[in-house]
Enzyme design. Structure first.
Site, mmCIF file in Angstrom:
data_model
loop_
_atom_site.group_PDB
_atom_site.id
_atom_site.type_symbol
_atom_site.label_atom_id
_atom_site.label_comp_id
_atom_site.label_asym_id
_atom_site.label_seq_id
_atom_site.Cartn_x
_atom_site.Cartn_y
_atom_site.Cartn_z
ATOM 1 N N ARG A 82 0.830 -1.210 0.000
ATOM 2 C CA ARG A 82 0.000 0.000 0.000
ATOM 3 C C ARG A 82 0.865 1.261 0.000
ATOM 4 O O ARG A 82 0.532 2.261 -0.629
ATOM 5 C CB ARG A 82 -0.955 -0.041 1.197
ATOM 6 C CG ARG A 82 -2.111 0.935 1.090
ATOM 7 C CD ARG A 82 -3.178 0.668 2.131
ATOM 8 N NE ARG A 82 -2.661 0.841 3.478
ATOM 9 C CZ ARG A 82 -3.365 0.597 4.587
ATOM 10 N NH1 ARG A 82 -4.609 0.140 4.505
ATOM 11 N NH2 ARG A 82 -2.838 0.774 5.770
ATOM 12 N N LYS A 184 -2.816 6.448 1.157
ATOM 13 C CA LYS A 184 -2.657 6.931 2.529
ATOM 14 C C LYS A 184 -1.724 8.139 2.523
ATOM 15 O O LYS A 184 -0.559 8.056 2.899
ATOM 16 C CB LYS A 184 -2.111 5.791 3.403
ATOM 17 C CG LYS A 184 -2.755 5.754 4.770
ATOM 18 C CD LYS A 184 -2.437 4.482 5.515
ATOM 19 C CE LYS A 184 -2.792 4.617 6.961
ATOM 20 N NZ LYS A 184 -4.239 4.625 7.244
ATOM 21 N N GLU A 220 -16.459 6.341 3.890
ATOM 22 C CA GLU A 220 -15.805 5.904 5.124
ATOM 23 C C GLU A 220 -15.732 7.074 6.093
ATOM 24 O O GLU A 220 -16.299 8.135 5.829
ATOM 25 C CB GLU A 220 -14.421 5.330 4.814
ATOM 26 C CG GLU A 220 -13.459 6.279 4.118
ATOM 27 C CD GLU A 220 -12.049 5.697 4.013
ATOM 28 O OE1 GLU A 220 -11.580 5.015 4.942
ATOM 29 O OE2 GLU A 220 -11.400 5.944 2.984
HETATM 30 C C1 PLP Z 1 -5.358 3.834 7.471
HETATM 31 C C2 PLP Z 1 -6.758 4.114 7.058
HETATM 32 C C3 PLP Z 1 -7.793 3.171 7.259
HETATM 33 C C4 PLP Z 1 -7.588 1.880 7.993
HETATM 34 O O1 PLP Z 1 -6.708 1.012 7.355
HETATM 35 P P1 PLP Z 1 -6.050 -0.220 8.141
HETATM 36 O O2 PLP Z 1 -5.116 -0.784 7.158
HETATM 37 O O3 PLP Z 1 -7.136 -1.157 8.511
HETATM 38 O O4 PLP Z 1 -5.397 0.358 9.348
HETATM 39 C C5 PLP Z 1 -9.046 3.482 6.766
HETATM 40 N N1 PLP Z 1 -9.315 4.658 6.158
HETATM 41 C C6 PLP Z 1 -8.351 5.592 5.971
HETATM 42 C C7 PLP Z 1 -8.707 6.861 5.291
HETATM 43 C C8 PLP Z 1 -7.046 5.346 6.410
HETATM 44 O O5 PLP Z 1 -6.106 6.282 6.228
#
Ligand code: PLP
Length: 341
Positions: A82, A184, A220
């Site tokens: 990722r 991210k 989300e």
């Molecule tokens: C990091 C993140 C998540 C959660 O991801 P995990 O890999 O489960 O920790 C969900 N939404 C956003 C916007 C994120 O930055």
């Protein structure tokens, strides 16, 4: 190895500098080997890409002490992948998976005294990140980059029991179509600070964001993916190109299908369907799964059938199995657990 003298179960989710961090530098088209350092500060040009044009992305994962006393991490290969996807979108050099995993092994091992013991509910949070440290002034990708990974012990996410959260349906958008919602990037968080402040100021735990193009589908929160349970016990999770693909959510979907024999639908979820769900949970590394009881919207309050008193049974079961896998109490699928020491 002697553990640090810390009251593990009363730790919060806050930064605490630990003994070592991993640092690697990218220059002239190549990464150096990288190494552990003691200094917790970064020094860079005042015109660094990260400071001027927010050229940075990050990851978040945890190390756990298992029932048998091993220190392990959970699916770190997916974090490495990722981070590479994020780097591509921001025109940054990829951190090779080999370097990512080597940094992880080294930094966790060197800070083993900071890894909370089994049974405390606390864990070691690991923060890998990549940023442009070379100077830019015209808008362009930076000429040099730094990859760092530090760790910090964090307490049990739910102290004194798990209480369902109340969310606000945000009037702001998190991610544009064809934008950066699926990576991210630090910039996604910078622009969510104000909507987050507005929600928290009004007493909400988080914002629920809708898709920016039509404002009809659930996306989300600022940092966690949604998972819903229907009245006939199916799992539904939103599918969209502008959602960050949570590793926790993907793992919970696998657990639902392969450990609990549940049916899972990954599809666009209309905002009008919310009222029909039995349970709602937020998935992310920090809390694994947090129950949501209510969402306040301009058209009134949506209450999930599981209510505001306790976590619904399906979310509770999913949580129990996934944390059991992470703590070495339940057998993990092949390749999910990386033993560090
Ligand atoms: C990091 C993140 C998540 C959660 O991801 P995990 O890999 O489960 O920790 C969900 N939404 C956003 C916007 C994120 O930055």
């Amino acid at each position: 190895m002697e553990k640090k003298n810390i009251d593990w179960s009363s730790l919060s989710f806050a930064y605490m500098p630990t003994d070592y961090r991993f640092v690697a530098h990218y220059k002239d088209g190549a990464w150096d080997e990288g190494k552990l350092v003691k200094d917790a500060s970064c020094t860079m040009s005042e015109s660094a890409g990260v400071l001027q044009y927010a050229q940075t992305c990050f990851e978040g994962l945890k190390a756990y002490t298992t029932k048998d006393g091993d220190i392990v991490t959970f699916r770190p290969d997916l974090n490495a992948k990722r981070l590479q996807d994020s780097a591509d979108r921001l025109l940054m050099p990829q951190v090779p998976t080999e370097m990512f995993l080597r940094a992880l092994d080294e930094v966790v091992k060197a800070n083993a005294a900071w890894v909370p013991p089994y049974g405390t509910g606390a864990t070691l949070y690991i923060r890998p990140f990549l940023f442009g440290c070379g100077p830019v002034i015209g808008v362009a990708p930076a000429p040099e980059y730094e990859f760092r990974m530090f760790v910090t012990p964090v307490g049990p996410y739910f102290k004194g029991g798990i209480k369902p959260l109340r969310l606000l349906l945000s009037q702001y958008d998190r991610a544009a179509p064809h934008g950066t919602g699926h990576i991210k990037a630090g910039l996604n968080y910078a622009m969510s600070l104000y909507p987050g402040y507005v929600a928290k100021h009004q007493g909400y735990a988080e914002n629920m964001y809708l898709d920016a193009a039509t404002r009809t589908h659930v996306e989300e929160t600022g940092g966690a993916n949604f998972l819903f349970v229907t009245k006939d016990n199916k799992i539904v999770t939103p599918k969209s190109d502008t959602i960050l693909p949570s590793i926790t959510r993907r793992s919970l979907v696998y657990v639902a299908e392969h450990y609990l024999n549940m049916e899972v639908e990954e599809r666009p979820v209309s905002y009008t369907e919310l009222k029909d769900f039995q349970e709602c949970g937020l998935c992310g590394t920090a809390a694994v799964i947090s129950p949501v009881g209510e969402v306040d919207t301009p058209d009134g309050r949506i209450s999930f059938a599981s209510g505001m008193e306790e976590m619904g049974p399906v979310c509770a079961k999913l949580r129990e199995v996934l944390t059991g896998i992470q703590m070495g109490e339940i057998e993990a699928p092949e390749g999910w657990i990386r033993k560090i020491c």
